[in-house]
Write an enzyme that holds these catalytic residues in place. Structure first.
Site, PDB file in Angstrom:
ATOM      1  N   GLU A  25      11.297  16.370 -42.153  1.00  0.00           N
ATOM      2  CA  GLU A  25       9.949  16.005 -42.631  1.00  0.00           C
ATOM      3  C   GLU A  25       8.852  16.813 -41.928  1.00  0.00           C
ATOM      4  O   GLU A  25       9.096  17.454 -40.894  1.00  0.00           O
ATOM      5  CB  GLU A  25       9.704  14.503 -42.432  1.00  0.00           C
ATOM      6  CG  GLU A  25       9.733  14.066 -40.975  1.00  0.00           C
ATOM      7  CD  GLU A  25       8.871  12.835 -40.707  1.00  0.00           C
ATOM      8  OE1 GLU A  25       7.678  12.846 -41.049  1.00  0.00           O
ATOM      9  OE2 GLU A  25       9.403  11.869 -40.128  1.00  0.00           O
ATOM     10  N   LYS A 160       9.925   2.337 -33.850  1.00  0.00           N
ATOM     11  CA  LYS A 160       9.173   1.957 -32.650  1.00  0.00           C
ATOM     12  C   LYS A 160       8.718   0.519 -32.754  1.00  0.00           C
ATOM     13  O   LYS A 160       8.454   0.026 -33.847  1.00  0.00           O
ATOM     14  CB  LYS A 160       7.925   2.837 -32.535  1.00  0.00           C
ATOM     15  CG  LYS A 160       8.240   4.281 -32.290  1.00  0.00           C
ATOM     16  CD  LYS A 160       6.984   5.015 -31.920  1.00  0.00           C
ATOM     17  CE  LYS A 160       7.288   6.438 -31.536  1.00  0.00           C
ATOM     18  NZ  LYS A 160       7.069   7.381 -32.642  1.00  0.00           N
TER      19      LYS A 160
HETATM   20  N1  PSU Z   1       7.220   6.786 -36.882  1.00  0.00           N
HETATM   21  C1  PSU Z   1       7.425   7.612 -35.851  1.00  0.00           C
HETATM   22  N2  PSU Z   1       7.066   8.912 -35.957  1.00  0.00           N
HETATM   23  C2  PSU Z   1       6.498   9.415 -37.095  1.00  0.00           C
HETATM   24  C3  PSU Z   1       6.298   8.525 -38.195  1.00  0.00           C
HETATM   25  C4  PSU Z   1       6.659   7.229 -38.035  1.00  0.00           C
HETATM   26  O1  PSU Z   1       7.929   7.183 -34.825  1.00  0.00           O
HETATM   27  O2  PSU Z   1       6.164  10.610 -37.152  1.00  0.00           O
HETATM   28  C5  PSU Z   1       5.712   9.058 -39.454  1.00  0.00           C
HETATM   29  C6  PSU Z   1       6.832   9.369 -40.459  1.00  0.00           C
HETATM   30  O3  PSU Z   1       6.458  10.488 -41.239  1.00  0.00           O
HETATM   31  C7  PSU Z   1       6.864   8.134 -41.321  1.00  0.00           C
HETATM   32  C8  PSU Z   1       5.400   7.796 -41.378  1.00  0.00           C
HETATM   33  O4  PSU Z   1       7.414   8.332 -42.600  1.00  0.00           O
HETATM   34  O5  PSU Z   1       4.904   8.046 -40.082  1.00  0.00           O
HETATM   35  C9  PSU Z   1       5.171   6.352 -41.784  1.00  0.00           C
HETATM   36  O6  PSU Z   1       3.812   6.155 -42.028  1.00  0.00           O
HETATM   37  P1  PSU Z   1       3.344   4.772 -42.671  1.00  0.00           P
HETATM   38  O7  PSU Z   1       3.671   3.712 -41.645  1.00  0.00           O
HETATM   39  O8  PSU Z   1       1.885   4.947 -42.895  1.00  0.00           O
HETATM   40  O9  PSU Z   1       4.138   4.601 -43.923  1.00  0.00           O
END
Ligand code: PSU
Ligand code: MN
Length: 304
Positions: A25, A160
């Protein structure tokens, strides 16, 4: 092939020959880590994929084109521009394509583009999930819905504890997404190897991971699966240190009135700031560890 998709020649050749390919990603590059560590890490992850027998395909949206496989210059551009590149989840793709804009793909969007390209395995750090307090905010990452609908295996280090891990597991169960522990019975919590929550299945080899994925396809229903791979012991963080940083990050997000798509990047950046970069080093190590498992699994899958 989808009219908006560009598959890099090396990735295309590997897919045509049935060789292993692993998707990566780009939100982690633009929004998850500071420059220049983000670019160094992205290149090191690609190298690790190669060393473990697969071809890397880092995914992003550039000039409105869905890209599976990026050049060094494109990775450098995404890393250097950082938050200047839009974080792109499922709902953002039509706008980016229509406007010819750039986007850093989240887990959800990377799964969509990987699937369009024919890539079955994807390695990352952590996924989005059900946020703490979601019973009132309804903040649930689109990553979970994508896992329910798109047939890609996502290898991560758990999630996390900025999230509610218990509710995240409940959501995945409802949506029919298997949660697999790689060499563990317990869901890892990203920076630490343990969360106190059990996984659905423990798997100890890439061969069996490939067999799980093949069986899911053979059952002919949509949806992917989540492999959670604990951070190597030597890089794991002290639970009390990381828990304190997360609590503080959550409190300042509330004080600053952060919401919507900004929540996750804000919390991630705050945690790095509060732990003085130690968490960034752990983050890098666990992504490399996931890349190796994903590449070996892709190789097993290609051999089936
Ligand atoms: N959690 C992490 N590192 C990240 C992300 C999430 O520990 O880089 C990033 C990933 O790209 C994940 C996104 O898909 O955040 C999720 O965002 P949201 O909670 O807004 O869906
Ligand atoms: Mn959200």
């Amino acid at each position: 092939m989808n009219r908006y998709l560009d598959v890099a020649p090396e990735v295309q050749a590997a897919l045509q020959q049935g060789k292993p390919v692993v998707a990566l990603e780009s939100t982690i590059i633009s929004h998850g880590m500071p420059y220049p560590k983000n670019v160094e890490t992205a290149l090191l992850v690609e190298k690790t994929i190669r060393e473990n027998g697969a071809v890397p395909a880092t995914i992003a949206v550039i000039g409105g084109r869905l890209k599976a496989g990026l050049s060094r210059d494109e990775i450098e551009y995404l890393g250097k521009t950082g938050r200047g590149v839009a974080k792109a989840s499922r709902r953002d793709l039509p706008a980016l394509v229509a406007r010819g804009a750039d986007g850093a793909t989240t887990v959800a969007t990377t799964m969509i583009i990987a699937h369009l390209a024919g890539i079955r395995i994807f390695a990352t750090g952590g996924i989005g999930g059900v946020h703490r307090g979601a019973e009132t905010t309804m903040d649930i990452s689109a990553d979970l819905e994508e896992l329910a609908h798109t047939p890609v295996m996502v290898v991560c280090a758990g999630a996390k504890s900025i999230l509610d891990l218990g509710l995240t597991l409940e959501y995945l169960e409802t949506k029919g997404v298997p949660v697999i522990g790689y060499g563990t019975d317990e869901l890892p919590a990203f920076y630490t190897r343990r969360s106190g929550f059990g996984v659905d299945y423990r798997v100890d080899s890439p061969e069996e991971l490939a067999a799980f994925y093949a069986a899911q396809r053979g059952l002919d229903y949509p949806g992917g699966m989540l492999v959670t791979n604990p951070i190597p012991e030597e890089y794991a963080m002290d639970k009390d240190v990381i828990d304190a940083a997360i609590e503080q990050a959550l409190a300042s997000a509330k004080a600053d009135g952060i919401h919507g798509k900004e929540t996750t990047p804000y919390l991630l950046a705050k945690v790095v700031e509060l732990t003085g970069g130690e968490s960034l080093e752990s983050n890098i190590k666990l992504v490399l560890n996931n890349a190796a498992v994903a590449a070996r699994t892709a190789a097993c899958l290609a051999a089936l």
